[in-house]
Design a protein around this motif. Sequence first.
Motif, PDB file in Angstrom:
ATOM      1  N   ASN A 162      65.542  79.509 -26.861  1.00 46.33           N
ATOM      2  CA  ASN A 162      66.775  78.733 -27.074  1.00 46.33           C
ATOM      3  C   ASN A 162      67.984  79.576 -27.467  1.00 46.33           C
ATOM      4  N   MET A 163      67.763  80.832 -27.885  1.00 49.15           N
ATOM      5  CA  MET A 163      68.906  81.642 -28.329  1.00 49.15           C
ATOM      6  C   MET A 163      68.604  83.131 -28.283  1.00 49.15           C
ATOM      7  N   CYS A 164      69.449  83.875 -27.570  1.00 47.79           N
ATOM      8  CA  CYS A 164      69.428  85.340 -27.634  1.00 47.79           C
ATOM      9  C   CYS A 164      70.668  85.770 -28.406  1.00 47.79           C
ATOM     10  N   LYS A 165      70.469  86.209 -29.630  1.00 48.03           N
ATOM     11  CA  LYS A 165      71.605  86.636 -30.441  1.00 48.03           C
ATOM     12  C   LYS A 165      72.258  87.899 -29.877  1.00 48.03           C
ATOM     13  N   GLY A 166      71.474  88.702 -29.182  1.00 49.70           N
ATOM     14  CA  GLY A 166      72.036  89.906 -28.584  1.00 49.70           C
ATOM     15  C   GLY A 166      73.111  89.591 -27.561  1.00 49.70           C
ATOM     16  N   LYS A 167      72.894  88.561 -26.765  1.00 49.53           N
ATOM     17  CA  LYS A 167      73.898  88.172 -25.765  1.00 49.53           C
ATOM     18  C   LYS A 167      75.163  87.637 -26.438  1.00 49.53           C
TER      19      LYS A 167
ATOM     20  N   ALA B 102      63.286  88.107 -37.322  1.00 44.40           N
ATOM     21  CA  ALA B 102      62.985  88.846 -36.098  1.00 44.40           C
ATOM     22  C   ALA B 102      64.064  88.634 -35.043  1.00 44.40           C
ATOM     23  N   GLY B 103      64.697  87.460 -35.049  1.00 48.50           N
ATOM     24  CA  GLY B 103      65.763  87.174 -34.095  1.00 48.50           C
ATOM     25  C   GLY B 103      67.013  88.006 -34.306  1.00 48.50           C
ATOM     26  N   ASP B 104      67.103  88.672 -35.468  1.00 52.06           N
ATOM     27  CA  ASP B 104      68.257  89.535 -35.747  1.00 52.06           C
ATOM     28  C   ASP B 104      68.040  90.964 -35.247  1.00 52.06           C
ATOM     29  N   TYR B 105      66.854  91.241 -34.719  1.00 52.36           N
ATOM     30  CA  TYR B 105      66.584  92.593 -34.230  1.00 52.36           C
ATOM     31  C   TYR B 105      67.312  92.877 -32.918  1.00 52.36           C
ATOM     32  N   CYS B 106      67.265  91.939 -31.980  1.00 50.38           N
ATOM     33  CA  CYS B 106      67.945  92.124 -30.696  1.00 50.38           C
ATOM     34  C   CYS B 106      69.432  92.435 -30.878  1.00 50.38           C
ATOM     35  N   PRO B 107      70.184  91.671 -31.659  1.00 50.74           N
ATOM     36  CA  PRO B 107      71.600  92.008 -31.836  1.00 50.74           C
ATOM     37  C   PRO B 107      71.813  93.344 -32.529  1.00 50.74           C
ATOM     38  N   SER B 108      70.867  93.761 -33.378  1.00 55.45           N
ATOM     39  CA  SER B 108      71.028  95.063 -34.045  1.00 55.45           C
ATOM     40  C   SER B 108      71.004  96.196 -33.030  1.00 55.45           C
ATOM     41  N   LEU B 109      70.287  96.001 -31.922  1.00 52.35           N
ATOM     42  CA  LEU B 109      70.217  97.018 -30.872  1.00 52.35           C
ATOM     43  C   LEU B 109      71.512  97.108 -30.075  1.00 52.35           C
ATOM     44  N   LYS B 110      72.357  96.076 -30.166  1.00 51.83           N
ATOM     45  CA  LYS B 110      73.628  96.051 -29.434  1.00 51.83           C
ATOM     46  C   LYS B 110      74.763  96.725 -30.212  1.00 51.83           C
TER      47      LYS B 110
ATOM     48  N   PRO C  26      61.321  90.367 -41.728  1.00 50.73           N
ATOM     49  CA  PRO C  26      60.932  90.799 -40.376  1.00 50.73           C
ATOM     50  C   PRO C  26      61.873  91.772 -39.682  1.00 50.73           C
ATOM     51  N   VAL C  27      63.200  91.546 -39.760  1.00 51.81           N
ATOM     52  CA  VAL C  27      64.100  92.464 -39.047  1.00 51.81           C
ATOM     53  C   VAL C  27      64.062  93.860 -39.671  1.00 51.81           C
ATOM     54  N   TRP C  28      63.929  93.956 -40.967  1.00 47.24           N
ATOM     55  CA  TRP C  28      63.824  95.249 -41.636  1.00 47.24           C
ATOM     56  C   TRP C  28      62.572  95.983 -41.181  1.00 47.24           C
ATOM     57  N   GLU C  29      61.454  95.259 -41.073  1.00 46.84           N
ATOM     58  CA  GLU C  29      60.202  95.875 -40.635  1.00 46.84           C
ATOM     59  C   GLU C  29      60.311  96.374 -39.193  1.00 46.84           C
ATOM     60  N   LEU C  30      60.950  95.586 -38.341  1.00 43.38           N
ATOM     61  CA  LEU C  30      61.128  96.001 -36.950  1.00 43.38           C
ATOM     62  C   LEU C  30      62.019  97.234 -36.848  1.00 43.38           C
ATOM     63  N   ILE C  31      63.075  97.264 -37.643  1.00 39.90           N
ATOM     64  CA  ILE C  31      63.975  98.415 -37.631  1.00 39.90           C
ATOM     65  C   ILE C  31      63.260  99.661 -38.137  1.00 39.90           C
ATOM     66  N   CYS C  32      62.459  99.520 -39.185  1.00 43.82           N
ATOM     67  CA  CYS C  32      61.731 100.668 -39.730  1.00 43.82           C
ATOM     68  C   CYS C  32      60.767 101.259 -38.707  1.00 43.82           C
ATOM     69  N   LYS C  33      60.181 100.400 -37.894  1.00 45.71           N
ATOM     70  CA  LYS C  33      59.236 100.867 -36.878  1.00 45.71           C
ATOM     71  C   LYS C  33      59.941 101.517 -35.693  1.00 45.71           C
ATOM     72  N   ASN C  34      61.207 101.156 -35.481  1.00 48.03           N
ATOM     73  CA  ASN C  34      61.931 101.612 -34.294  1.00 48.03           C
ATOM     74  C   ASN C  34      63.312 102.140 -34.654  1.00 48.03           C
ATOM     75  N   ARG C  35      63.405 102.902 -35.761  1.00 53.13           N
ATOM     76  CA  ARG C  35      64.712 103.298 -36.281  1.00 53.13           C
ATOM     77  C   ARG C  35      65.547 104.055 -35.254  1.00 53.13           C
ATOM     78  N   GLY C  36      64.901 104.854 -34.415  1.00 48.54           N
ATOM     79  CA  GLY C  36      65.639 105.651 -33.455  1.00 48.54           C
ATOM     80  C   GLY C  36      66.332 104.854 -32.375  1.00 48.54           C
TER      81      GLY C  36
END
Length: 268
Positions: free
Chosen positions: A151-156, A177-185, A199-209
């Motif tokens: 229903n929602m892509c925050k990245g878009k 977790a839904g805040d991870y996609c926009p962080s990549l933008k 969740p978003v902090w954990e995802l960022i820690c795993k994929n900081r680069g």
Amino acid sequence: MSGIVVIFDFDKTIIDIDSDNWVVDELGATDLFNQLLPTMPWNSLMDKMMEELHLQGKSIKDIEEVLKRVPIHPRVIPAIKAAYALGCDLRVLSDANMFYIETILKHLGIRECFSEVNTNPGFVDEEGKLRILPYHDFHTFSHGCNLCPPNMCKGKIIERIQATIEKKNIIYLGDGAGDYCPSLKLTKEDYMMPRKDFPVWELICKNRGLLQAEVHEWVDGEDLERVLVQLITTTISMDEVVDNTNQLFDYKFETIAHKVLPKPVYVP
């Protein structure tokens, strides 16, 4: 204006809980919610729950009164008002819905601080029933992002905001977790503020680069205020701060440095 756009998630960022769960639990529909949860997407489930609550005789007034009782850390509102006073363009980007967010922000007296609310449509229909619809109509088309719910892509949405602002820094605050996609933008000129141990902090820690933006974590409303105000005041020129908000600037840093802040409370 400061040249900074601050984008807030809503649930567990501005308020301290998930607004969907809060309404369902406070109106006594938790069991039904749990029964239906495995059968449909979250956004569709919330629309169904509003129909069920309507059939049970729950009114829009009942929902509004529940929303006005949401727990919020006492330093979040001062943080928002400080960012607004410092000339930032504040926006909401949330997978909640417009009715919940508008009701709560107006009750808290901070709706005028935000130039835009991006969220799922939420409105009262002709029968007096609250309807909650998807931001992206996934029944018609897919947004094509495998990181986000249908229903929602925050990245878009972030990409759309980026296309309308030129040479401005973005500060993004979120927890889910839904805040991870926009962080990549976000770009190297921007800042990501994930809530620590969420969740978003954990995802960022795993994929900081994978992130270009600077990452500044926060724990609670007190931490949110400290980090956000510091990022804003170090990003904009000191001359602009002195010219426009000298008193606020002095007060904020005195408050953050010396005041013992209270624990989270429920808004009456």
